[in-house]
Each structure stands twice: as C-alpha cells, then as structure tokens.
Write a protein that holds these residues in place. Structure first.
Motif, PDB file in Angstrom:
ATOM      1  N   UNK A   1       0.824  -1.108  -0.101  1.00 34.11           N
ATOM      2  CA  UNK A   1      -0.047   0.129  -0.139  1.00 34.11           C
ATOM      3  C   UNK A   1       0.755   1.148  -0.028  1.00 34.11           C
ATOM      4  N   UNK A   2       2.221   1.129   0.840  1.00 39.32           N
ATOM      5  CA  UNK A   2       2.756   2.391   1.067  1.00 39.32           C
ATOM      6  C   UNK A   2       3.571   2.751  -0.500  1.00 39.32           C
ATOM      7  N   UNK A   3       3.931   1.603  -0.829  1.00 36.25           N
ATOM      8  CA  UNK A   3       4.592   1.612  -2.222  1.00 36.25           C
ATOM      9  C   UNK A   3       3.924   2.382  -3.203  1.00 36.25           C
ATOM     10  N   UNK A   4       2.781   1.695  -3.274  1.00 37.20           N
ATOM     11  CA  UNK A   4       1.993   2.269  -4.482  1.00 37.20           C
ATOM     12  C   UNK A   4       1.466   3.745  -4.219  1.00 37.20           C
ATOM     13  N   UNK A   5       1.421   4.117  -2.845  1.00 36.18           N
ATOM     14  CA  UNK A   5       0.953   5.577  -2.598  1.00 36.18           C
ATOM     15  C   UNK A   5       2.136   6.451  -3.025  1.00 36.18           C
TER      16      UNK A   5
END
Length: 242
Positions: free
Chosen positions: A233-237
């Motif tokens: 999730x954090x990588x995509x964001x």
C-alpha cells in the motif's frame, strides 16, 4: 581525502540505544575509513547506559551526536539521523557491528555505477567468533521486487545508497515495519541495485539485538501478511507521489 578515487562526501548514519558494550569498537572501525570532510551522524533514542559518554569520548569533529526527536523506536531514530545526511553517498550502520577495512572504498566504487549497494557480511557471535561466513547465503539475498516483498533480504547495516534514493524514501511511512526493507523496495522500483558478494563487515549477533534476521522471525503469519499489505500500500502511494 580518501584514497579510493572517489572524493564525494560520505554520510554514515547510526541509530543507538544502550549500546555501550560494543559501540566503541564499531565507531572506531568506521572512523578509520572516513575522510576529513565525511560525517558520522548518530541519533540516540534515550540511552540510559554509557553510550553517549563513549561517543563523546572520541572527540572527533566528524561525529554529530543528536537525540531522537521523533517517536521512540528504531524506525524513527534512524530517520532522525538520515534527515541530517549531507553526503552524496549514505551508509547505514548498526551500533554493534564491526566494519572490515576497505568497506567504504569498495562500496563507494560500486555506488559510482549503482544507486543502492548491499554488501555481504560475516555473521559472528557477541565475541566476533564467526558462526557463518555469509549472511547472503543464510538469507538467500538478492534483488527482485516480488522476491523481497515475500521475504526481505535488505539488511540495513549492509546497505549504502545515493542521496537521491534517500530523498525518494523519506519520509518513512509511520506504519512501515522496517526502514531497510522500505529503502530497499524504493530502490527496487526506481533505482539500480547491486548485491556485492564480498563480506565487508562483521555482523554481530547477541541476545540484545533488535532484529531477528539470523535467528528467524518471531512474528505470527498474520502479522507478516499485514506487513506485506502495508508495504504494498505504501509503495503504491509513494509511486503516485513521484
């Protein structure tokens, strides 16, 4: 001026907490390899032992000792140090390892070509008696987004990277489980990676280690799943922010 042919400033960042037992040996091994205009930034997370006195005892202008101003814990403590890094090349260091001679020269040479460089390490016990000749072999270390999302093989004390990688990785998401895993995955997605198969430090393992890299994970399957969801999730964001 160092004698490795690359004169860009080096920043070594270390997080400390009650590390009096081993930190003198580690700092000494690092300072031997730093040039006069390099820096060792140490962020302390409220040590109650003699850690700070040992650091101050070096009386070396290359050392900057600061207190963690963020939330307690390794993630925010190392981020506190990294935010002050001025060098073109940034090295991570644990408080209890020992750097082998030539570590900075060899990794800086690789950083001339790659953005993130990870060296192998010799695993030892608390007395620096070798217990395994290769951390890479124990972990199955290597590059790959899916590989490292499933099983992280980025170990902070083995890592160095260009300042551009650090700028892309900061700030750390507050729910990120591990700083080295996060930096490694940012590198996988946006930069070039090199795993050096040469051990360049003694990776000391003892009862007070915060990480469980060699001893095996103590976390439940559910927690591991949650961490991988959070990481994804954090990588995509972060990618959408670029």
């Amino acid at each position: 001026m160092r004698g490795d042919g690359f004169n860009a400033m080096i920043s070594v960042c270390m997080a400390t907490y009650n590390g009096e037992k081993y930190i003198h040996c580690q700092i000494a091994s690092i300072l031997k390899q730093l040039a006069s205009d390099d820096e060792l930034i140490i962020s302390d997370d409220g040590s109650s032992d003699g850690t700070l006195s040992i650091i101050e005892g070096f009386c070396d202008s290359r050392i900057s000792s600061i207190c963690n101003v963020g939330a307690p814990g390794l993630l925010f403590n190392i981020e506190n140090a990294l935010r002050l890094a001025q060098g073109k090349y940034v090295f991570l260091a644990d408080q209890d390892d020992v750097w082998l001679p030539g570590r900075i020269a060899e990794m800086t040479s690789a950083l001339h070509e790659f953005d993130v460089v990870v060296s192998d390490a010799i695993v030892t016990d608390q007395y620096l008696t070798v217990t395994h000749p290769s951390l890479f072999q124990l972990l199955g270390s290597g590059s790959g987004i899916i590989k490292n999302l499933i099983k992280n093989t980025y170990v902070g004390c083995c890592m160095a990277f260009r300042k551009t990688v650090l700028e892309a990785a900061l700030p750390f998401p507050q729910d990120t489980p591990m700083h080295d895993w996060w930096i490694g995955m940012i590198g996988e997605l946006n930069f070039s990676i090199c795993f050096l198969r040469r051990p360049l430090l003694y990776y000391r393992r003892h009862d007070a280690n915060l990480s469980c890299t060699v001893f095996g994970s103590k976390y439940a399957i559910k927690q591991k799943f949650v961490w991988r969801y959070v990481m994804s999730k954090n990588l995509i964001r972060r990618q959408l922010e670029f």
